[in-house]
Enzyme design. Structure first.
Site, PDB file in Angstrom:
ATOM      1  N   CYS A 289       0.817  -1.214   0.000  1.00 22.50           N
ATOM      2  CA  CYS A 289       0.000   0.000   0.000  1.00 22.50           C
ATOM      3  C   CYS A 289       0.845   1.256   0.000  1.00 22.50           C
ATOM      4  CB  CYS A 289      -0.944   0.000   1.208  1.00 22.50           C
ATOM      5  SG  CYS A 289      -0.102  -0.122   2.809  1.00 22.50           S
ATOM      6  N   GLU A 384      -5.359   3.384  -7.546  1.00 22.41           N
ATOM      7  CA  GLU A 384      -4.438   2.364  -7.058  1.00 22.41           C
ATOM      8  C   GLU A 384      -4.581   1.075  -7.867  1.00 22.41           C
ATOM      9  OE1 GLU A 384      -3.029   1.001  -2.694  1.00 22.41           O
ATOM     10  OE2 GLU A 384      -5.156   0.635  -3.112  1.00 22.41           O
TER      11      GLU A 384
END
Length: 487
Positions: A289, A384
């Site tokens: 992440c 993302e």
């Protein structure tokens, strides 16, 4: 072996839930598959609201005694859990590698030792947790941390056990009881953790583990009226659903969500260092992440940076994560691989150029990819991907670099490469991010605050911040008079 036990590289793993200190099976199961070769590892108990209710009830019943347990005793038990983890590092490492495809050497040398450290750190921090008393007009103020109650912890698949224990350890240290819901794609090491915790003497009901699909049991967990805290690591859409569910009971939330972090490379940077930092973003097949997936390079050095980057990336070894020579393993699931490939194909169709990669490999492997000629408002820059996909953009001024870096809805992290200390200070002050690394990457200390800004999260955990979340903070104000002597 029993019908509820599977074997992974010689390690026995129970496939049932762990509730109230006992193994509990469900009527239905789900299939756990290894991303390394697509082999079926086994059938895992598939939780329902019945198991959720039982787990929360067990946590609620165990809470008063655990909350009343002294700090020293709680710390002792957490250290015993850490001892158990260290004794089984090899078992945990091979099971997790098989289950999620990350490098075995990393699990052995870094990840599993960090799991043990999670327990030791928060056990030790608990014993030092304090706030100096202060006075108000002669009255004494005393701050204390009261255990909040049963806590639901929902964790991701990219670093399953490390990220689970990053939540479990402080929650238990704080005096809370826990219901852990591991990711359905990687449930196995959580089951081993239950065995380790029980052997360490953690009382029944203090740690409960319910396996299953978030779409089926997530709402039951996060809307339960007896749950006092919820900590979640995962995607923004899932966090939005959790937030709505938790709102029914005003349950406090800690959310660590996605990122689209930048790596800013200025012309005055050590270019070899900058290239090393950029290539490092492919770690864990890009399933991190915090990864700086947007490479922003000052225009005057962009060509040389790109050349060196391509040379460095060409040496990456992609393959079986159990092989010591491998640098990048597979992506977690065929569904995730299709998502990654879709992002890349749409970007190329929109005009992006693949400097390296841009295609699938065999099985569940995706070639490390760098895309240039991308627009700032394009999907590949703004959303993302969670795969080994980086984008390359250039800037000409410091102001433009900061503007590009901050121009997404995320704010989890940022990395900066520069040889100028004054510039580093100026730029880091302006970056929107929970963590900023200067001329380094992924250096993390458990006493530091961790979390994201904007859509990258809500709240901070780590050190005292973890206890602030998992506890109810109390301030007791005592008057200087009104006391009676009692001999």
């Amino acid at each position: 072996m029993t019908e509820h036990t599977l074997t992974v590289a010689g390690v026995a793993v129970d496939t049932r839930h762990w509730i109230g200190g006992e193994r509990v099976a469900s009527a239905e199961t789900f299939t756990d598959v290894s991303p390394i070769d697509g082999s079926v590892l086994g059938e895992i108990s598939r939780g329902t609201e019945v198991e959720v209710d039982a787990a929360v009830a067990a946590a609620k019943a165990a809470f008063p005694a655990w909350a009343a347990t002294s700090r020293a005793e709680r710390a002792r038990i957490l250290h015993a859990v850490a001892d158990g983890v260290e004794k089984r590092i090899e078992d945990l490492a091979i099971v997790e590698t098989t289950d999620n495809g990350a490098l075995l050497r990393s699990h052995r040398r870094g990840v599993m030792p960090r799991v043990a450290h999670n327990f030791r750190f928060f056990a030790d921090w608990l014993l030092e947790l304090d706030h100096e008393d202060f006075e108000t007009r002669g009255h004494t103020n005393h701050v204390s941390w009261d255990p909040a109650g049963p806590s639901v912890l929902i964790t991701p698949w990219n670093a399953p056990l490390m990220l689970s224990t990053w939540k479990v350890a402080p929650a238990l240290a704080a005096g809370n009881t826990v219901v852990l819901k591991p990711a359905e794609w990687t449930p196995l090491t959580a089951s081993l953790l239950a065995d380790i915790a029980a052997e360490a003497g953690l009382p029944a009901g203090v740690l409960n583990i319910v396996q299953g699909y978030g779409s089926e049991i997530g709402d039951a967990l996060t809307s339960h009226p007896d749950v006092r805290r919820i900590s979640f690591t995962g995607s923004v859409p899932t966090a939005q659903r959790i937030t709505q569910s938790a709102a029914v009971n005003l349950t406090p939330l800690s959310l660590e969500l996605g990122g689209k972090s930048p790596l800013l490379v200025f012309a005055d940077a050590d270019l070899d260092l900058a290239v090393d930092l950029a290539v490092e973003q492919y770690d864990n097949a890009g399933q991190v992440c915090l990864a700086a997936t947007r490479i922003l390079v000052e225009e005057t050095v962009a060509e040389e940076f790109t050349r060196r980057f391509a040379e460095k990336a060409a040496a990456i070894v992609q393959g079986d994560p159990r092989d010591e020579a491998t640098d990048i393993g597979p992506n977690i699931h065929e569904r995730q691989l299709e998502k990654i490939d879709g992002f890349v194909r749409r970007a190329v169709d929109a005009g992006a150029r693949a400097v390296i990669g841009g295609h699938r490999g065999e099985g569940q492997y995706y070639a490390p990819t760098l895309l240039a000629d991308v627009a700032q408002d394009s999907e590949i820059v703004q959303e993302e991907v969670f795969g080994p996909i980086l984008t390359l953009q250039t800037f000409t001024t410091e102001d433009e670099a900061v503007q590009l870096a901050n121009d997404t809805r995320f704010g989890l992290a940022a990395t900066l490469a520069t040889g100028d200390r004054e510039r580093a200070a100026r730029v880091t002050e302006r970056l929107v991010a929970g963590t900023v690394w200067v001329n380094c990457f992924f250096v993390r200390d458990l006493q530091a605050p961790f979390g994201g800004s904007r859509h990258s999260g809500v709240g901070r955990e780590g050190g005292t911040w973890s206890f602030d979340f998992y506890c109810d903070l109390k301030n007791t104000v005592t008057a200087p008079k009104g006391w009676k002597n009692h001999g």
